[in-house]
Design a protein around this motif. Structure first.
Motif: not given
Length: 630
Positions: A9-28, A77-85
């Motif tokens: 959940e922490t990683a998700m918030r960071e990804c959203i703030e960085a503009g790298l995760f877009d929940p609505q885009w993924y859903r659609e 997961s590539p984004l999870y790795h990028y945001i954490n490491n």
């Protein structure tokens, strides 16, 4: 909240703030109705370990995993790795890349429809490794309808585990279990044990647990990829079943080929003679080099669409005994003819493309990796200190494409002189002389054109001097028709000019000097090492040349070598099997096919001079640049 869930959940918030995760885009994009943003992120984290799904237009998962292969191998997961490491380590990412845009889109509902609920469905599972019993059971947890299971087990001791875990699964109505010998890989047990039963169903799905090796490497993510889009994801499976229910002409489904496979995996490779046997047995016309087929042998199908394969009477002795090679057998050929069999019965294949979340009947994904330009690939090519090139259809092309046209022209010349009655008869005699030499040498090493014409001279009853004259004439006729593949020659000269070590490697009966003349004619102007099979007495297509090359690379201390060539077996598969890095480019005929042009210069047409003159030059011109969309 569990620790891992909190971290996600922490990683998700960071990804959203960085503009790298877009929940609505993924859903659609992926047409899934999630409970909340965290469920969307969790779906991405799971699938992106093995599938090229993207979290937003700002991050390309496939590129990150390809450029950071350690992340792929650790199944992170590539984004999870990028945001954490990755970000801290200085690794980079890029925006989502449009590698392929499927046409002919299907838009089934992603929740199970009433019509699909009435389908009678069997799932055929071949269990060679018992850890897959639990995997398959978990994959069935959210399956949208109830099914029957047809199990084949490699060992008796798997029975209780399979019966309790799979047979007792809430989505399973009925379970059949058969203990089978290790014969026929995944196809043999299904066909021998259950062909009769499968015919009683509207649809069946075939999966297996055998951990296949591809060029010597176990593909665990490949198994996850196929299981996800054939069994586990209820959104996708509902779309599959609805598609079958709504369109009775759909006969075969599977996801597009696993994205980390070699670009040439949809090629017939070493299986041509076995494929021809299947085509003859199933009354199918000869297929093309690049084909759409369920790579890995897992799929959904209507039984009647595979009539001829799904039939009673199979026995285990019909299949080759183990051990089997990594490629080149009647079983490797069988999976490659399934698509053409379905189409021959009047049905269509359809696929799911995970990157865009779309179902499609478009088969152009098989060559989509060949799109682009040389410039786009130049950085990756230049990362290697030593680069080797094939010759024919890589650096040089023939004006009329057909390799045997020089022999046919020589036959015409001799016909005019009254030495032979028919140019085609001469060509057959010339090729038979070559074959006899190869056979006499037990197909070891290679033959030289001088020796071919000595053998031919004896058959024609002419002197060695006259035979030598004919040999020179064949070479002159071929040399006249040799043209550059301009972009490839420019690439070669550029690499040499900036200090790369260049080798040229060819399987050819021409001498080293003759091949050198051809290279000089097309404008090769930088130093290179030339290795020709007729001189080295080793060939690429049987692997002996590559064994020598690997040894030479080690002796010279070269650890960054790349080979570029157009022949899938000789220039890609064989060197890849021993760990060499390759870059496959399209043969002119393969590019012609990929562009959707008519089938030409095949069978008897390949040696019909009228057809050669009509089509050969066009094919050669189209294939000059090996990339699609230059």
């Amino acid at each position: 909240m569990p620790m891992q869930e909190h971290e996600h959940e922490t990683a998700m918030r960071e990804c959203i703030e960085a503009g790298l995760f877009d929940p609505q885009w993924y859903r659609e994009t992926y047409s899934i109705d999630f409970e909340d943003d965290f469920a969307i992120f969790s779906d991405y984290l799971t699938k992106s370990r093995f599938s090229p799904v993207n979290p937003s237009p700002a991050f390309d998962s496939e590129t990150y995993l390809r450029e950071n292969i350690d992340v792929f191998h650790h199944q992170i997961s590539p984004l999870y790795h990028y945001i954490n490491n990755g970000k801290i380590e200085g690794r980079t990412h890029g925006p989502a890349i449009n590698r392929w845009s499927p046409r002919e889109i299907l838009t089934p509902e992603r929740t199970i429809g009433e019509k699909a609920k009435t389908l009678k469905i069997a799932i055929c599972l071949h269990i060679f490794y018992d850890d897959f019993i639990d995997r398959f059971a978990q994959a069935l947890d959210a399956f949208p309808v109830e099914i029957d299971l047809l199990l084949t087990l490699a060992k008796e001791e798997f029975t209780d585990h399979a019966r309790n875990t799979l047979g007792g699964h809430p989505r399973v109505n009925k379970t059949e279990i058969r203990i089978v010998p290790n014969r026929g890989r995944n196809f043999g047990p299904m066909l021998v044990e259950y062909s009769k039963e499968i015919k009683e169903y509207d649809l069946f799905c075939h999966l297996h647990s055998k951990k296949s090796l591809f060029s010597g490497k176990e593909q665990t993510q490949w198994a996850d990829y196929l299981t996800e889009y054939l069994l586990r994801d209820p959104n996708i499976i509902s779309g599959v079943l609805n598609s079958f229910a709504e369109d009775e002409k759909l006969g075969l489904y599977y996801p597009t080929t696993f994205w980390m496979m070699p670009v040439w995996v949809n090629h017939v490779t070493m299986n041509v003679p076995f494929i021809r046997e299947w085509e003859k047995a199933l009354d199918l016309p000869p297929g093309t080099e690049f084909i759409s087929y369920p790579v890995g042998g897992m799929f959904w199908a209507r039984p009647e669409a595979l009539d001829g394969v799904i039939r009673e009477g199979w026995e285990y002795d019909d299949f080759p005994a183990e051990p089997l090679p990594n490629d080149g057998s009647m079983l490797h050929a069988l999976e490659r003819v399934l698509g053409s069999l379905v189409e021959g019965k009047g049905y269509k294949q359809f696929f799911y493309y995970p990157t865009t979340g779309q179902f499609t009947t478009d088969q152009s994904y098989t060559t989509s990796s060949y799109r682009g330009t040389i410039e786009q690939h130049l950085p990756a090519i230049q990362a290697h200190a030593c680069i080797s090139f094939d010759v024919f259809d890589t650096l040089v092309r023939r004006e009329y494409t057909v390799a045997d046209y020089a022999k046919l022209k020589l036959g015409k010349h001799l016909c005019e002189q009254g030495m032979v009655d028919d140019p085609h008869d001469f060509m057959k005699l010339r090729n038979s002389a070559e074959f006899e030499l190869r056979k006499r040498a037990n197909f070891q090493g290679d033959v030289v054109i001088d020796d071919i014409y000595k053998e031919l001279g004896a058959k024609l009853g002419i002197s060695e001097a006259d035979a030598d004259g004919l040999m020179r004439k064949e070479f002159e006729l071929d040399l006249e028709m040799i043209l550059p593949k301009n972009e490839m020659v420019e690439l070669f000269n550029h690499l040499g000019s900036v200090g790369h070590k260049l080798w040229v490697i060819s399987d050819s009966y021409y001498t080293r000097e003759q091949v050198g003349l051809m290279l000089r004619k097309v404008g090769i102007a930088v130093p290179y090492r030339l290795l020709v099979s007729s001189t080295e007495q080793k060939r690429k297509d049987n692997g002996s040349m590559w064994a020598m090359i690997k040894q030479d690379l080690a002796q010279e201390g070269i650890d960054r070598h790349l080979h570029i060539g157009d022949n899938v077996v000789a220039d890609a598969q064989r060197p890849g099997d021993i760990g060499l890095t390759t870059f496959h480019i399209l043969h002119p005929m393969e590019k012609w096919q990929a562009l959707g042009f008519p089938k030409v210069l095949r069978g008897s047409d390949a040696l019909d001079e009228g057809q050669i003159l009509k089509w050969g030059k066009l094919v050669s011109q189209v294939g000059r640049n090996p990339f699609i969309g230059e």
